[in-house]
Design a protein around this motif. Structure first.
Motif: not given
Ligand code: NI
Length: 158
Positions: A73-94
């Motif tokens: 995959p390649k990102i070819v365009a982006t727009d705007g902004e969002q600010f929110g919480s994010e977690g990851c299965l490789s960093i459990p519990g955070k």
């Protein structure tokens, strides 16, 4: 199909750049199915190759509308902004607060090596940014503003 072991923060494989996939074999298809099963089993929204120990550019995402497999995959365009919480299965519990584009347009190959284009807003845009970063050895913790929090309810919990 089988569940794969999810690699946890600190495992060197999570910090390496993945190579492109040049050919889809039966093993690639099995990997994609295993990744989808592993993601669903862990109640995740996405999973990237290195998280299951595979240094190849493959990602699966399911934001509740069915699984999507992305090869190279390649990102070819982006727009705007969002600010929110994010977690990851490789960093459990955070989780942590991360700024991402509100809109992402990406190009990738499917399991028939056919190119497709996908546009996502909100959660899907966040998921694509987070998962594609994994392919270059980057974790969301590099982009967290403020400190990491113990898991409560993240907007994006992979
Ligand atoms: Ni992740």
């Amino acid at each position: 199909m089988a569940l794969r072991e999810i690699r946890i923060e600190g495992d060197p494989i999570l910090y390496k750049k993945c190579r492109e996939i040049t050919e889809v074999t039966d093993r690639t298809r099995e990997l994609a199915q295993d990744m989808i099963e592993t993601m669903h089993d862990a109640d995740g929204v996405g999973l990237a190759g290195p998280q299951v120990g595979i240094l190849r550019r493959i990602v699966v995402i399911d934001v509740g509308e069915g699984p999507i497999v992305f090869i190279n995959p390649k990102i070819v365009a982006t727009d705007g902004e969002q600010f929110g919480s994010e977690g990851c299965l490789s960093i459990p519990g955070k989780y942590g607060m991360v700024r991402r584009p509100e809109y992402v347009k990406a190009e990738a190959l499917d399991l028939d090596m056919k190119p497709f284009t996908i546009e996502g807003h909100g959660l899907l845009a966040r998921a694509m940014c987070h998962e594609f970063d994994h392919l270059d050895g980057h974790l969301y913790t590099e982009k967290v503003e403020g400190r990491l929090h113990d898991y409560d309810e993240a907007d994006y919990e992979e």
